[in-house]
Design an enzyme around this catalytic site. Structure first.
Site, PDB file in Angstrom:
ATOM      1  CG  ASP A 141      -2.058   1.031   1.079  1.00  0.00           C
ATOM      2  OD1 ASP A 141      -2.301   1.503  -0.047  1.00  0.00           O
ATOM      3  OD2 ASP A 141      -2.668   1.383   2.110  1.00  0.00           O
ATOM      4  CG  HIS A 184      -3.481   0.066   9.013  1.00  0.00           C
ATOM      5  ND1 HIS A 184      -4.467   0.989   8.752  1.00  0.00           N
ATOM      6  CD2 HIS A 184      -2.498   0.349   8.125  1.00  0.00           C
ATOM      7  CE1 HIS A 184      -4.111   1.770   7.756  1.00  0.00           C
ATOM      8  NE2 HIS A 184      -2.911   1.411   7.358  1.00  0.00           N
ATOM      9  CD  GLN A 252      -2.902  -1.355   4.356  1.00  0.00           C
ATOM     10  OE1 GLN A 252      -3.918  -1.463   3.663  1.00  0.00           O
ATOM     11  NE2 GLN A 252      -2.157  -0.255   4.357  1.00  0.00           N
ATOM     12  NE  ARG A 282      -0.654  11.902   5.159  1.00  0.00           N
ATOM     13  CZ  ARG A 282      -1.176  10.678   5.021  1.00  0.00           C
ATOM     14  NH1 ARG A 282      -0.749   9.675   5.755  1.00  0.00           N
ATOM     15  NH2 ARG A 282      -2.146  10.462   4.163  1.00  0.00           N
ATOM     16  CG  ASP A 284      -2.302   6.590   7.127  1.00  0.00           C
ATOM     17  OD1 ASP A 284      -2.514   7.304   6.137  1.00  0.00           O
ATOM     18  OD2 ASP A 284      -2.575   5.377   7.172  1.00  0.00           O
ATOM     19  CD  GLU A 326      -5.328  10.044   5.287  1.00  0.00           C
ATOM     20  OE1 GLU A 326      -5.887   9.915   4.187  1.00  0.00           O
ATOM     21  OE2 GLU A 326      -5.294   9.122   6.109  1.00  0.00           O
ATOM     22  CG  HIS A 395      -0.494   9.279  -1.261  1.00  0.00           C
ATOM     23  ND1 HIS A 395      -0.802  10.296  -0.390  1.00  0.00           N
ATOM     24  CD2 HIS A 395      -0.787   8.127  -0.612  1.00  0.00           C
ATOM     25  CE1 HIS A 395      -1.255   9.771   0.739  1.00  0.00           C
ATOM     26  NE2 HIS A 395      -1.245   8.460   0.637  1.00  0.00           N
ATOM     27  CG  ASP A 396      -4.610   8.285  -0.478  1.00  0.00           C
ATOM     28  OD1 ASP A 396      -4.078   7.238  -0.898  1.00  0.00           O
ATOM     29  OD2 ASP A 396      -4.627   8.614   0.716  1.00  0.00           O
ATOM     30  NE  ARG A 520      -4.912   3.949  -3.412  1.00  0.00           N
ATOM     31  CZ  ARG A 520      -4.624   3.627  -2.144  1.00  0.00           C
ATOM     32  NH1 ARG A 520      -4.703   4.538  -1.196  1.00  0.00           N
ATOM     33  NH2 ARG A 520      -4.264   2.403  -1.817  1.00  0.00           N
TER      34      ARG A 520
HETATM   35  C1  GLC Z   1      -4.259   6.664   4.175  1.00  0.00           C
HETATM   36  C2  GLC Z   1      -3.208   6.769   3.098  1.00  0.00           C
HETATM   37  C3  GLC Z   1      -3.544   5.807   2.007  1.00  0.00           C
HETATM   38  C4  GLC Z   1      -3.595   4.428   2.566  1.00  0.00           C
HETATM   39  C5  GLC Z   1      -4.531   4.364   3.745  1.00  0.00           C
HETATM   40  C6  GLC Z   1      -4.305   3.116   4.506  1.00  0.00           C
HETATM   41  O1  GLC Z   1      -5.487   7.051   3.729  1.00  0.00           O
HETATM   42  O2  GLC Z   1      -3.142   8.076   2.638  1.00  0.00           O
HETATM   43  O3  GLC Z   1      -2.620   5.888   0.959  1.00  0.00           O
HETATM   44  O4  GLC Z   1      -4.037   3.559   1.592  1.00  0.00           O
HETATM   45  O5  GLC Z   1      -4.297   5.382   4.671  1.00  0.00           O
HETATM   46  O6  GLC Z   1      -3.080   3.170   5.171  1.00  0.00           O
HETATM   47  C1  GLC Z   2      -8.510   7.029   3.490  1.00  0.00           C
HETATM   48  C2  GLC Z   2      -9.609   7.941   3.042  1.00  0.00           C
HETATM   49  C3  GLC Z   2     -10.225   7.506   1.770  1.00  0.00           C
HETATM   50  C4  GLC Z   2      -9.157   7.171   0.799  1.00  0.00           C
HETATM   51  C5  GLC Z   2      -8.308   6.073   1.346  1.00  0.00           C
HETATM   52  C6  GLC Z   2      -7.140   5.717   0.508  1.00  0.00           C
HETATM   53  O1  GLC Z   2      -9.064   6.078   4.252  1.00  0.00           O
HETATM   54  O2  GLC Z   2     -10.573   8.079   4.031  1.00  0.00           O
HETATM   55  O3  GLC Z   2     -11.039   8.505   1.239  1.00  0.00           O
HETATM   56  O4  GLC Z   2      -9.734   6.813  -0.387  1.00  0.00           O
HETATM   57  O5  GLC Z   2      -7.750   6.417   2.539  1.00  0.00           O
HETATM   58  O6  GLC Z   2      -7.430   5.659  -0.817  1.00  0.00           O
END
Ligand code: GLC
Ligand code: GLC
Length: 651
Positions: A141, A184, A252, A282, A284, A326, A395-396, A520
């Site tokens: 991931d 996680h 995860q 940050r 997450d 985040e 990145h998302d 992504r």
């Molecule tokens: C956050 C990250 C995303 C990841 C997710 C699970 O949203 O930005 O890239 O997939 O967490 O760790």
């Molecule tokens: C986070 C966000 C979700 C995003 C994901 C990673 O959980 O809440 O919107 O899409 O991470 O892609």
């Protein structure tokens, strides 16, 4: 009464504290512990007070804070003191950020250090280096499945290299942002491996169940995050012969914060990274920290308590370090991650402004700012000592997470409007030249999100392929316009690596079996530095994006009203294509800047009547970016297609 209980508990703990701790010079530590202990104790007790081992954990909590305080390098302690004095330091307009993958941007940590000049050239002085820790070979991931929270991915470098990088960044006054993936671990983390081998202590670090009974109850309330690649929220582990909660990918494993040992482990890790020289951490996926049967398991009250507790503890050991939340959640929920009912952020000082991001994409697709205006108006005012992280891409994926009521208020129907946006960005219409990909499509709910690089989403890729000069020009303008808004809105602008160079979608992930199921990756580029060098060659695309952006960043830093003190007023204009707001000074009313952005590719008129006192009695407006003066000759001003301006009154 309660304060006395808290006081005597603290005394107890301090009396029992290990001699190697109590022998140290802990002056500032004790002062800060004293100031924060009441809050820490209350939170810790609310979360874990009904456990028999509560006192043991409380002792361990205080010792964890003390141990990291003792290890905190002297220069970081000094920074703590400076920042305690200048506590609004991060609200200043001088900060401009960029998020990147170390390997995609520069290969390794030492490569990244060699590229620091790039940030300085552009004016970026806050760099978010996405996860660099050891994670499973294969699917990880993008580093968000961590196998060891204290060990750097050997492909990227070593802890020594990170500390060199941190030191060099500090010398150059560039802030370092690192991730802590708090929700996680990877299924290959030591804790997961112990759990798998049957150790009940570590099984209690996660949510594991021998039958489907409880998982099925959870599932009723929980949405799916990756419905296509990782449906459901539980995974069967063959070796452990148990179901384990896996909200994100099946590899995860969600941490169980109802176990105080997990909380203390993660605090330990947060303080460890604070001591490695990170200025900002940050955190997450913070919305997911607490799980309860029958609930959505996002934004639960306890998730907020955990964040408050983490903040209070960090305040004792490393008060100079800030947190970014985040939490990509609904507008009314996001704001709570600053902490409620306070002036000063009690949870995270900084939060992703996903609402603004999504609303800007709406404006880009519809070519009008109606929903953007409406959505911003209903975004609650943030706390004073807190700020937004404003971004266009990251990145998302892009989730269209704005409010249905706002959509309705603009005269659209939410379901078809969202569908229109997805179709638009995935290029389903003739008029749409966006090259996004649908992400996280959920056939049960009809939801979908969008992947794609900024340049490809605004039509640059299509324009280049068809050789349409006008369209190339328009796409560049739109890229600049969106950056113009994150630079002026109020908050920390966070650029995404590659965007200043017009980086297009990259399909190479399709050839990687571990990435091809997650689109992504299409917008997680490897920078081609030869191409990047074109930024200094006039006439090139890279030049046409990079240089105006660099100019805007420099101008932002000069405009004091761009510091974030809730000093913004939106203007409702008759012309729906224009997004207009004022940034003003709280101390000298004459200091103000009018930000004007035109989401249409056609010239639009902005009438003076619509912008109140702007232009009244003055000769005209001067755009601070171009230096151009717009004389007031009639009742309105002509605003160019995709034009963006930072106006000041001519004196
Ligand atoms: C956050 C990250 C995303 C990841 C997710 C699970 O949203 O930005 O890239 O997939 O967490 O760790
Ligand atoms: C986070 C966000 C979700 C995003 C994901 C990673 O959980 O809440 O919107 O899409 O991470 O892609």
């Amino acid at each position: 009464m309660y304060e006395q209980v808290s006081h005597s508990l603290l005394n107890d703990i301090l009396n029992r504290i290990k001699p190697e701790i109590s022998n140290q010079d802990l002056r500032h530590f004790y002062t800060r512990l004293g100031a924060n202990f009441y809050a820490i104790h209350s939170l810790f007790e609310t979360l874990y007070g009904d456990r028999e081992d509560f006192h043991k954990h409380a002792q361990c909590l205080v010792e964890t804070m003390a141990q990291h305080y003792i290890k905190r390098p002297e220069h970081l302690r000094q920074i703590d003191l400076d920042r305690e004095k200048d506590f609004n330091w991060f609200l200043h307009q001088k900060w401009v950020g960029m998020a990147l993958y170390c390997n995609g941007f520069a290969g390794t940590l030492s490569g990244l250090q060699d590229r620091l000049g790039y940030f300085e050239e552009l004016g970026v002085n806050l760099v978010h280096v996405m996860p660099i820790l050891r994670c499973p070979e294969g699917s990880s991931d993008g580093g968000y499945a961590v196998s060891d929270f204290r060990e750097i991915d050997p492909h990227i470098g070593t802890l020594e290299e990170l500390s060199e990088l941190a030191a060099e960044m500090r010398k150059r006054e560039i802030l370092l942002v690192l991730d802590v993936v708090v929700n996680h671990t990877s299924d290959q983390h030591y804790w997961a491996e112990q759990a798998r081998s049957g150790d009940p202590v570590y099984q209690d670090y996660y949510y594991t169940f021998e039958s489907r009974e409880i998982p099925d109850l959870y599932e009723q309330g929980m949405p799916e995050i990756f419905p296509e690649s990782s449906p459901g929220n539980f995974t069967w582990d063959e070796t452990m012969e148990r179901w384990v909660m896996t909200v994100f990918n099946d590899y995860q494993w969600d941490l169980n914060y109802s176990n105080p040992a997990v909380f203390i482990e993660m605090l330990n890790i947060i303080l460890f990274w604070a001591n490695q020289g990170a200025d900002i951490l940050r955190l997450d996926a913070v919305a997911f920290l607490w799980k309860k049967i029958g609930r959505v398991c996002q934004n639960e009250r306890e998730a907020h308590l955990i964040l408050q507790l983490l903040k209070d503890c960090c305040q004792v050991t490393a008060p100079g370090v800030l947190f970014i939340a985040e939490a990509i959640v609904a507008p009314l929920e996001v704001i709570k991650y600053f902490g409620e009912d306070a002036v000063i952020a009690k949870e995270c000082e900084i939060a992703y402004n996903a609402t603004f991001m999504a609303l800007m994409w709406d404006a880009a697709a519809t070519k009008n700012a109606r929903l953007l205006n409406q959505g911003i108006k209903s975004l609650p005012v943030k706390l004073e000592r807190a700020t937004w992280l404003n971004y266009i891409r990251c990145h998302d994926d892009i989730g269209l997470g704005f409010d249905d009521q706002d959509i309705v208020a603009c005269g659209y129907d939410p379901v078809p409007h969202r569908k229109f946006l997805i179709d638009y960005f995935t290029g389903q219409f003739d008029e749409s030249h966006a090259r996004g990909l649908p992400f996280g499509q959920n056939s049960k709910t009809g939801d979908a999100r969008i992947s794609g690089s900024l340049a490809s989403l605004v039509g640059l890729q299509h324009a280049l392929e068809t050789g349409d000069e006008q369209a190339i020009d328009d796409s560049i303008k739109l890229i600049l316009l969106l950056h113009n808004l994150i630079l002026s809105f109020g908050g920390l602008p966070l650029l995404y690596y590659g965007d200043a160079l017009g980086t297009l979608n990259d399909d190479s992930y399709l050839g990687d079996p571990y990435k091809k199921g997650d689109n992504r990756w299409v917008h997680r580029p490897t920078i081609d530095w030869q191409k990047a060098d074109l930024r200094s060659v006039p006439g090139t695309l890279e030049y046409k994006i990079f240089n105006p952006l660099k100019k805007m960043i420099a101008v932002r830093k000069e405009l004091q009203v761009f510091a974030d003190f809730n000093n913004r007023e939106l203007y409702d204009l008759d012309n729906p294509h224009l997004f207009v707001f004022e940034r003003y000074s709280l101390t000298s009313p004459a200091e103000r800047v009018l930000v004007v952005a035109n989401f249409s590719n056609q010239t639009q008129l902005m009438t003076f009547e619509d912008i109140g006192t702007w232009g009244a009695g003055y000769g005209g407006l001067v755009d601070q970016i171009s230096g151009e003066c717009f004389e007031k000759t009639g009742a309105s001003l002509e605003i160019q297609g995709y034009g963006y301006y930072w106006f000041k009154e001519q004196r």
